[in-house]
Design a protein around this motif. Structure first.
Motif, PDB file in Angstrom:
ATOM      1  N   ILE A 114       0.837  -1.205   0.000  1.00 36.12           N
ATOM      2  CA  ILE A 114       0.000   0.000   0.000  1.00 36.12           C
ATOM      3  C   ILE A 114       0.870   1.252   0.000  1.00 36.12           C
ATOM      4  CG2 ILE A 114      -1.804   1.266   1.228  1.00 36.12           C
ATOM      5  CD1 ILE A 114      -2.658  -1.406   2.483  1.00 36.12           C
ATOM      6  N   LYS A 115       0.576   2.140  -0.934  1.00 34.82           N
ATOM      7  CA  LYS A 115       1.248   3.435  -1.012  1.00 34.82           C
ATOM      8  C   LYS A 115       0.198   4.535  -0.961  1.00 34.82           C
ATOM      9  CE  LYS A 115       5.253   1.460  -1.657  1.00 34.82           C
ATOM     10  NZ  LYS A 115       6.285   1.476  -0.587  1.00 34.82           N
ATOM     11  N   TRP A 120       4.844   7.269  -6.354  1.00 31.47           N
ATOM     12  CA  TRP A 120       5.541   7.116  -5.079  1.00 31.47           C
ATOM     13  C   TRP A 120       7.009   6.712  -5.203  1.00 31.47           C
ATOM     14  CZ3 TRP A 120       7.669   2.352  -4.385  1.00 31.47           C
ATOM     15  CH2 TRP A 120       7.143   1.290  -5.149  1.00 31.47           C
ATOM     16  N   GLY A 121       7.424   6.185  -6.347  1.00 36.63           N
ATOM     17  CA  GLY A 121       8.782   5.643  -6.386  1.00 36.63           C
ATOM     18  C   GLY A 121       9.474   5.770  -7.726  1.00 36.63           C
ATOM     19  N   ASN A 122      10.811   5.700  -7.682  1.00 32.32           N
ATOM     20  CA  ASN A 122      11.599   5.676  -8.910  1.00 32.32           C
ATOM     21  C   ASN A 122      11.759   4.241  -9.394  1.00 32.32           C
ATOM     22  OD1 ASN A 122      13.685   4.508  -7.315  1.00 32.32           O
ATOM     23  ND2 ASN A 122      14.490   6.541  -6.814  1.00 32.32           N
ATOM     24  N   ALA A 127      11.496  -1.660  -8.766  1.00 36.66           N
ATOM     25  CA  ALA A 127      12.170  -2.954  -8.957  1.00 36.66           C
ATOM     26  C   ALA A 127      12.250  -3.712  -7.634  1.00 36.66           C
ATOM     27  CB  ALA A 127      13.563  -2.737  -9.535  1.00 36.66           C
ATOM     28  N   LYS A 128      12.501  -2.993  -6.547  1.00 34.95           N
ATOM     29  CA  LYS A 128      12.553  -3.654  -5.233  1.00 34.95           C
ATOM     30  C   LYS A 128      11.180  -4.197  -4.851  1.00 34.95           C
ATOM     31  CE  LYS A 128      13.797  -3.106  -0.383  1.00 34.95           C
ATOM     32  NZ  LYS A 128      12.590  -3.858   0.041  1.00 34.95           N
ATOM     33  N   MET A 129      10.118  -3.427  -5.145  1.00 33.70           N
ATOM     34  CA  MET A 129       8.768  -3.898  -4.852  1.00 33.70           C
ATOM     35  C   MET A 129       8.476  -5.192  -5.606  1.00 33.70           C
ATOM     36  SD  MET A 129       5.063  -2.063  -5.530  1.00 33.70           S
ATOM     37  CE  MET A 129       5.274  -2.201  -7.325  1.00 33.70           C
ATOM     38  N   CYS A 155      -2.821   2.070  -4.251  1.00 32.60           N
ATOM     39  CA  CYS A 155      -2.558   3.485  -3.981  1.00 32.60           C
ATOM     40  C   CYS A 155      -3.842   4.143  -3.495  1.00 32.60           C
ATOM     41  CB  CYS A 155      -2.044   4.183  -5.236  1.00 32.60           C
ATOM     42  SG  CYS A 155      -0.532   3.441  -5.902  1.00 32.60           S
ATOM     43  N   CYS A 156      -3.773   4.835  -2.371  1.00 29.94           N
ATOM     44  CA  CYS A 156      -4.976   5.342  -1.708  1.00 29.94           C
ATOM     45  C   CYS A 156      -5.668   6.455  -2.471  1.00 29.94           C
ATOM     46  CB  CYS A 156      -4.640   5.797  -0.294  1.00 29.94           C
ATOM     47  SG  CYS A 156      -4.066   4.453   0.777  1.00 29.94           S
TER      48      CYS A 156
END
Length: 243
Positions: A114-115, A120-122, A127-129, A155-156
């Protein structure tokens, strides 16, 4: 799936929204002037012809608040989403690294990160997710090799017109709240409960904010202003950038 009772949501908010406001104030209380001065570009202030201590302080504190509140409230919304999903699908906070929520629906085990919002990210964070999703699937299939698992980035708020990302699905805003609750109007129905006692809580925050601005302005004036009141730019740059 069980029907969501909006009264349960309202009660959850009433009992927990104070945590968000309290953390906002705590984040201000923990601020140190020297730390925030080291994070910001002093050359930018000079280029913009910033002339007063209060201008610099308000810019620093407001930037901190904007960034920090998004994180604090994102964490709070994550808790609300897990609570709602528990009420409708018996979902639970996941114990697997990188996964926030697990629940079963129609023979599928959904694993959800959940973001707060969609941007939210590069590329390395995404890739880590994906790597976390793959690891989680292996972990879950250790005890049940036939388990059908779907990975979701929830995503909220916001939108994403192409939710199928190949390795996972990305559900934003209305899609996300419907996904975890079965209610396609929940994204609008939760807005009123979230505002519980908002003015009262925010008034307390505004008091703390004003005190912090005054405190930092005084400290900045004592340490980084010359006797004639002019900002000592050399001293400020040295604090920020000197070896």
């Amino acid at each position: 799936m069980k029907q969501l009772n909006l009264r349960d949501v309202s009660l959850y908010v009433e009992q927990n929204i104070g945590n968000f406001h309290q953390k906002r104030i705590q984040s201000l209380d923990r601020l140190k002037l020297s730390q925030v001065l080291k994070r910001k570009n002093p050359y930018l202030f000079k280029a913009k012809n910033v002339l007063t201590a209060e201008q610099i302080i308000k810019s620093l504190v407001d930037a901190h608040i904007s960034s920090n509140e998004e994180t604090i409230f994102g964490d709070w919304l994550e808790g609300l989403a897990i609570f709602i999903n528990n009420k409708t699908y018996d979902g639970r906070k996941s114990g697997i690294t990188g996964i926030d929520l697990e629940f079963d629906n129609c023979g599928i085990r959904n694993i959800v990160t959940i973001k707060s919002g969609p941007n939210w990210g590069n590329s390395s964070q995404i890739a880590k997710m994906i790597a976390d999703f793959k690891t989680a699937k292996k972990t879950l299939r250790t005890s049940n090799s036939q388990l059908n698992i779907v990975a979701v980035n929830g995503c909220c708020y916001g939108k994403d017109s192409k939710p199928d990302k190949g390795d996972y699905f990305k559900y934003c805003g209305q899609r996300f709240w419907e996904f975890i609750s079965g209610n396609n109007q929940l994204f609008t129905e939760i807005i009123e409960p979230i505002g519980h006692n908002a003015k009262e809580k925010n008034d307390h925050f505004v008091e703390s904010y004003a005190q912090m601005i005054n405190k930092f302005t005084k400290e900045f004036s004592n340490n980084f202003c010359k006797d004639n009141g002019e900002i000592d730019w050399e001293k400020l740059v040295r604090l920020n950038s000197a070896i």
